[in-house]
Write a protein that holds these residues in place. Structure first.
Motif, mmCIF file in Angstrom:
data_model
loop_
_atom_site.group_PDB
_atom_site.id
_atom_site.type_symbol
_atom_site.label_atom_id
_atom_site.label_comp_id
_atom_site.label_asym_id
_atom_site.label_seq_id
_atom_site.Cartn_x
_atom_site.Cartn_y
_atom_site.Cartn_z
ATOM 1 N N ARG A 1 0.061 -8.477 18.957
ATOM 2 C CA ARG A 1 0.372 -7.544 17.868
ATOM 3 C C ARG A 1 1.177 -6.343 18.372
ATOM 4 N NH1 ARG A 1 -4.573 -5.432 14.671
ATOM 5 N NH2 ARG A 1 -4.707 -7.635 14.216
ATOM 6 N N ARG A 2 0.890 -5.876 19.571
ATOM 7 C CA ARG A 2 1.593 -4.696 20.085
ATOM 8 C C ARG A 2 3.062 -4.974 20.417
ATOM 9 N NH1 ARG A 2 -1.442 -3.946 25.858
ATOM 10 N NH2 ARG A 2 -1.242 -6.108 26.500
ATOM 11 N N CYS B 1 8.406 -2.548 8.456
ATOM 12 C CA CYS B 1 7.548 -3.025 7.358
ATOM 13 C C CYS B 1 7.432 -1.934 6.293
ATOM 14 C CB CYS B 1 6.151 -3.344 7.868
ATOM 15 S SG CYS B 1 6.037 -4.882 8.746
ATOM 16 N N PRO B 2 7.335 -2.324 5.017
ATOM 17 C CA PRO B 2 7.084 -1.326 3.972
ATOM 18 C C PRO B 2 5.668 -0.769 4.097
ATOM 19 C CG PRO B 2 7.157 -3.535 3.039
ATOM 20 C CD PRO B 2 7.533 -3.656 4.474
ATOM 21 N N VAL C 1 1.268 -4.063 7.155
ATOM 22 C CA VAL C 1 1.236 -3.740 8.584
ATOM 23 C C VAL C 1 1.876 -4.861 9.376
ATOM 24 C CG1 VAL C 1 -0.810 -2.279 8.416
ATOM 25 C CG2 VAL C 1 -1.082 -4.707 8.821
ATOM 26 N N ARG C 2 2.310 -4.517 10.578
ATOM 27 C CA ARG C 2 2.934 -5.510 11.458
ATOM 28 C C ARG C 2 1.863 -6.358 12.136
ATOM 29 N NH1 ARG C 2 4.318 -0.525 12.613
ATOM 30 N NH2 ARG C 2 6.329 0.212 11.950
ATOM 31 N N ASP C 3 2.154 -7.651 12.270
ATOM 32 C CA ASP C 3 1.221 -8.532 12.960
ATOM 33 C C ASP C 3 2.003 -9.695 13.558
ATOM 34 O OD1 ASP C 3 -1.121 -9.474 13.961
ATOM 35 O OD2 ASP C 3 -1.981 -10.064 12.032
ATOM 36 N N CYS C 4 1.464 -10.290 14.605
ATOM 37 C CA CYS C 4 2.082 -11.443 15.243
ATOM 38 C C CYS C 4 1.463 -12.702 14.638
ATOM 39 C CB CYS C 4 1.840 -11.388 16.744
ATOM 40 S SG CYS C 4 2.750 -12.635 17.664
ATOM 41 N N LYS D 1 5.523 -10.410 11.629
ATOM 42 C CA LYS D 1 5.597 -10.481 10.176
ATOM 43 C C LYS D 1 4.847 -9.304 9.585
ATOM 44 C CE LYS D 1 6.212 -15.372 9.660
ATOM 45 N NZ LYS D 1 6.011 -16.514 8.843
ATOM 46 N N CYS D 2 5.197 -8.950 8.354
ATOM 47 C CA CYS D 2 4.488 -7.908 7.620
ATOM 48 C C CYS D 2 3.395 -8.589 6.794
ATOM 49 C CB CYS D 2 5.441 -7.178 6.684
ATOM 50 S SG CYS D 2 6.740 -6.293 7.561
#
Length: 58
Positions: A32-33, A40-41, A45-48, A54-55
């Motif tokens: 994730r980092r 992202c809007p 949140v950002r994620d792997c 992907k958001c």
């Protein structure tokens, strides 16, 4: 005839730009980092996910 060719060239240009935008958004990651710079809007949140940033809604 010339107007038809201009329309065809314009459509080809727009489609190619659209495809470029789709492929340019993919950012590979392992954790994730790794997605700190991925845009992202606000409510997402950002994620792997499956190796790409992907958001997602949490």
């Amino acid at each position: 005839m010339a107007k038809t060719l201009k329309v065809v060239y314009t459509v080809i240009l727009l489609v190619s730009l659209f495809l470029l935008l789709i492929t340019a958004k993919k950012m590979p990651c392992k954790r994730r980092r790794d997605c700190k710079t991925y845009p992202c809007p606000h409510p997402k949140v950002r994620d792997c996910v499956k190796g790409y940033c992907k958001c997602v809604v949490r």
